[in-house]
Design a protein around this motif. Structure first.
Motif, short mmCIF file in Angstrom:
data_model
loop_
_atom_site.label_atom_id
_atom_site.label_comp_id
_atom_site.label_asym_id
_atom_site.label_seq_id
_atom_site.Cartn_x
_atom_site.Cartn_y
_atom_site.Cartn_z
N TRP A 1 -11.15 5.33 3.04
CA TRP A 1 -10.00 4.76 2.39
C TRP A 1 -8.89 5.33 2.55
CZ3 TRP A 1 -9.64 1.51 -1.83
CH2 TRP A 1 -10.95 1.21 -2.50
N LEU A 2 -7.74 4.89 2.64
CA LEU A 2 -6.40 5.46 2.63
C LEU A 2 -5.32 4.69 1.86
CD1 LEU A 2 -4.57 7.51 3.83
CD2 LEU A 2 -4.20 5.83 5.79
N VAL A 3 -4.60 5.51 0.87
CA VAL A 3 -3.45 4.94 0.21
C VAL A 3 -2.33 5.59 0.41
CG1 VAL A 3 -5.19 4.41 -1.78
CG2 VAL A 3 -3.86 6.56 -1.72
N ALA A 4 -1.13 4.86 0.33
CA ALA A 4 0.08 5.43 0.88
C ALA A 4 1.14 4.93 -0.11
CB ALA A 4 0.37 5.38 2.25
N ARG A 5 2.35 5.61 -0.24
CA ARG A 5 3.50 5.01 -0.54
C ARG A 5 4.75 5.32 0.40
NH1 ARG A 5 7.18 6.29 -6.10
NH2 ARG A 5 9.00 5.18 -5.12
N ARG A 6 5.52 4.33 0.37
CA ARG A 6 6.73 4.54 1.20
C ARG A 6 7.79 3.78 0.49
NH1 ARG A 6 7.27 1.62 6.57
NH2 ARG A 6 7.87 -0.04 5.13
N GLY A 7 8.72 4.54 0.06
CA GLY A 7 9.92 3.77 -0.63
C GLY A 7 9.39 2.87 -1.84
N ASN A 8 9.66 1.68 -1.85
CA ASN A 8 8.95 0.77 -3.17
C ASN A 8 7.82 0.05 -3.17
OD1 ASN A 8 9.62 -0.06 -5.79
ND2 ASN A 8 10.45 -1.76 -5.01
N VAL A 9 6.91 0.66 -1.93
CA VAL A 9 5.99 -0.07 -1.68
C VAL A 9 4.64 0.83 -1.49
CG1 VAL A 9 4.52 -1.37 0.19
CG2 VAL A 9 7.05 -1.83 -0.23
N ALA A 10 3.56 0.54 -2.37
CA ALA A 10 2.34 1.41 -2.39
C ALA A 10 1.36 0.36 -1.62
CB ALA A 10 1.88 1.52 -3.93
N VAL A 11 0.34 0.82 -0.99
CA VAL A 11 -0.50 0.26 -0.11
C VAL A 11 -1.85 1.14 -0.37
CG1 VAL A 11 1.18 -0.85 1.47
CG2 VAL A 11 0.09 1.48 2.03
N ALA A 12 -3.00 0.29 -0.25
CA ALA A 12 -4.31 0.88 -0.11
C ALA A 12 -5.27 0.07 0.77
CB ALA A 12 -4.98 0.80 -1.61
N CYS A 13 -6.07 0.80 1.35
CA CYS A 13 -7.11 -0.01 2.16
C CYS A 13 -8.27 0.61 2.35
CB CYS A 13 -6.15 0.32 3.64
SG CYS A 13 -7.53 -0.57 4.95
N VAL A 14 -9.46 -0.23 2.32
CA VAL A 14 -10.79 0.45 2.55
C VAL A 14 -11.32 -0.23 3.45
CG1 VAL A 14 -11.83 -1.44 1.07
CG2 VAL A 14 -12.85 0.81 1.33
N VAL A 15 -12.24 0.56 4.37
CA VAL A 15 -12.82 0.08 5.69
C VAL A 15 -14.38 -0.02 5.36
CG1 VAL A 15 -13.36 0.06 8.03
CG2 VAL A 15 -11.10 0.24 7.05
N GLU A 16 -15.20 -0.82 5.23
CA GLU A 16 -16.59 -0.60 4.81
C GLU A 16 -17.22 0.02 6.05
OE1 GLU A 16 -18.88 -3.88 3.34
OE2 GLU A 16 -17.38 -4.41 2.06
N GLN A 17 -18.04 1.15 6.10
CA GLN A 17 -18.95 1.97 7.18
C GLN A 17 -17.75 2.42 8.13
OE1 GLN A 17 -21.96 -0.50 8.72
NE2 GLN A 17 -23.12 -0.53 6.74
N GLY A 18 -16.61 2.79 7.39
CA GLY A 18 -15.53 3.27 8.27
C GLY A 18 -15.72 4.85 8.64
N VAL A 19 -16.57 5.42 8.04
CA VAL A 19 -16.93 6.89 8.28
C VAL A 19 -15.89 7.85 7.45
CG1 VAL A 19 -17.55 8.74 9.80
CG2 VAL A 19 -17.93 6.42 10.11
N THR A 20 -14.55 7.77 8.04
CA THR A 20 -13.51 8.46 7.39
C THR A 20 -12.18 7.65 7.15
OG1 THR A 20 -12.33 9.13 9.44
CG2 THR A 20 -14.02 10.61 8.77
#
Length: 549
Positions: A509-528
């Motif tokens: 998983w990774l979530v982030a914010r830059r300015g007025n945008v928030a993003v989130a991503c998941v990768v199955e079996q991505g390890v880290t």
């Protein structure tokens, strides 16, 4: 109303085009299609013919002939079916026009009981299931009259009504297929959104355009001479949930969507993955992408353990209670046993670490050691009250809105502190969590403007928001989200590694914010998270360097 060219004597069943320029779109012809349930009146044999009229059982040869006729008709052997009737050429013609003209494929015809009438005719009941291409199955009942011939053989006594009880010399069937071409779907700036240009949107474009109503059609019984409708035999499909006239506007941004699709294609490495990008100030969804692009919408409806990205919620709960401060020492050992052994990614340890270090390096054991600072239901209460998790989100298309149940025991409470146990979320939820944590206020995510908001939440304290933003920025500059450190802008992030089972690689998983945008991503079996979701979000944020308009 216009009529499609018909084959000779196609009046036994054909399709037409019907258009209405009013509120609804007109019905559009489709190469004649089939019909749905019609209940036919099955005849009863004659009565009052004497006490011994029906004592004689039907001749087995008559029943065999009826069954053979049905088998030939169902199998498309119409010349053979016709030869079993008293009017071979006419029967073959009508059967062909009825099935082909109404776009019926592979009829299922099942013989029922056989009865002998007073005049010697054997009546064999049957059930017809007629699959109409792209619409459904038209089911009805009829019967075959079978008569003995002078040479002692049995033939089906041909008539139009044996094909369907309502078919006659004066009435025929007509298929009207509704125009189900979805209206144009546009982004927030009026740009067209298509499945070809934006593959991840293919599964949701129909939902956005018409509620996923699918193909629709109607079978009518009409007068042969005038064409006037005498009745409706069958109706297929569901009406649209919204008017089809005019484009359907969304909150999506074509530029962000294209970048999201490209990032998935180039960086997901063939794994199942999903991401969501949304505006921080109002929750409007800018992009959603899945890998693979078609099929299940993981981004909006997936159910995943969010892993350490959920530490945004855990940290909020701890900071609001003053249970910990960023500079407090919270030791981070390799292992911690609470009913079961918990450990950090790659069994790392940071002796005498501050809580800031625990957050930026995503130390599981440190967070678990603070479980006694929160009541058993407190984590779920904070998630619900401040982040809207578990409330009813009216996004505009189907979505899963998350769950943070109270732990059943101390081991599950420990797991909940790090986004494991029975906690469930998806990229939509975690993008929203990121936006709330770094702005202080929850905004229900939406994909259509003006969506109804039925949620009730409370803003986070400003001091907590300031601390979370500082912690997330440090995670990029000095912690596990260094994969984003080379990008311009004041980016804050949080990684996550979520265990699935002892035999499967972890989800990243990774979530982030830059300015007025928030993003989130998941990768199955991505390890880290940094190693798998990191390149995807790096690609996305690199491609779209500024905020949406």
């Amino acid at each position: 109303m216009t009529h499609l060219p018909s084959p000779p004597d196609a009046g036994f069943g054909h399709a037409t085009t019907h258009r209405n320029r009013g509120r609804r779109r007109g019905l559009r012809a489709a190469v004649a299609v089939t019909v749905v349930t019609a209940v036919a009146a099955g005849g009863a044999y004659a009565v009052g013919l004497g006490p011994f009229a029906h004592d004689e059982a039907p001749d087995p040869a008559a029943t065999a002939q009826a069954r053979a006729f049905l088998a030939d008709w169902a199998g498309g052997r119409l010349d053979s079916a016709g030869s079993r009737t008293t009017s071979p050429a006419r029967a073959q013609e009508v059967l062909r026009n009825f099935t082909a003209g109404l776009d019926i494929s592979k009829p299922q015809l099942t013989a029922g009981t056989a009865e002998r009438a007073g005049d010697g005719t054997v009546r064999v009941a049957f059930t017809a299931k007629m699959p109409v291409t792209d619409l459904g199955t038209w089911t009805y009942r009829s019967h075959l009259p079978v008569q003995e011939q002078k040479d002692g053989t049995w033939k089906v006594d041909w008539s139009l009504s044996l094909v369907h009880p309502h078919l006659s010399d004066t009435a025929k069937f007509r298929l009207e297929r509704a125009d189900t071409t979805p209206p144009k779907v546009t982004d927030r700036n009026g740009a067209s959104l298509t499945g070809d240009a934006h593959p991840s949107l293919r599964p949701v474009l129909a939902q956005l355009a018409g509620g996923g109503a699918g193909p629709r059609g109607t079978i009518r019984l009409v007068d042969r001479a005038t064409g006037e409708v005498e009745g409706t035999e069958a109706t297929f499909g569901k009406p649209r949930k919204q008017p089809a006239d005019g484009p359907v506007t969304t909150t999506l941004d074509a530029t962000w969507q294209a970048a999201a699709d490209k990032a998935m294609t180039e960086q997901a490495d063939g794994k199942n993955a999903a991401l969501v990008a949304l505006r921080v100030d109002n929750g409007e969804i800018l992009a959603m992408a899945n890998s693979p692009a078609t099929g299940f919408n993981r981004a909006m409806s997936g159910t995943y353990a969010p892993g350490s990205t959920f530490k945004l919620v855990t940290s909020s709960a701890l900071l609001m209670k003053n249970a910990v401060a960023p500079d407090d020492i919270v030791d981070c050992p390799k292992y911690l046993t609470v009913g079961k052994e918990f450990h950090n990614v790659e069994t790392s340890s940071f002796p005498n670490a501050t809580f800031r270090k625990d957050f930026t390096e995503s130390c599981n054991t440190a967070f678990i050691s603070l479980r006694g600072k929160l009541g058993d239901t407190e984590l779920g209460d904070v998630a619900h009250k401040y982040f809207g998790i578990g409330q009813e989100w009216r996004v505009g298309i189907p979505s899963y809105d998350g769950s943070v149940p109270a732990p059943k025991d101390e081991t599950e409470k420990a797991a909940s502190m790090i986004g494991q146990g029975r906690i469930q979320a998806n990229p939509l939820i975690m993008a929203s969590v990121t936006a709330t944590a770094t702005s202080g206020r929850f905004h229900q995510p939406t994909i259509v403007p003006g969506a109804t908001d039925a949620t009730t939440t409370t803003p986070l304290p400003k001091s907590v928001v300031a601390q979370l933003r500082t912690l997330m920025r440090a995670t990029v500059t000095d912690g596990t989200a260094r994969v984003l450190a080379d990008l311009p802008g004041d980016i804050g992030a949080k990684t996550g590694t979520a265990e699935v089972s002892e035999s499967e690689p972890n989800n990243g998983w990774l979530v982030a914010r830059r300015g007025n945008v928030a993003v989130a991503c998941v990768v199955e079996q991505g390890v880290t998270g940094g190693g798998s979701a990191g390149p995807i979000l790096h690609s996305l944020l690199s491609a779209v360097p500024g905020d949406p308009s």
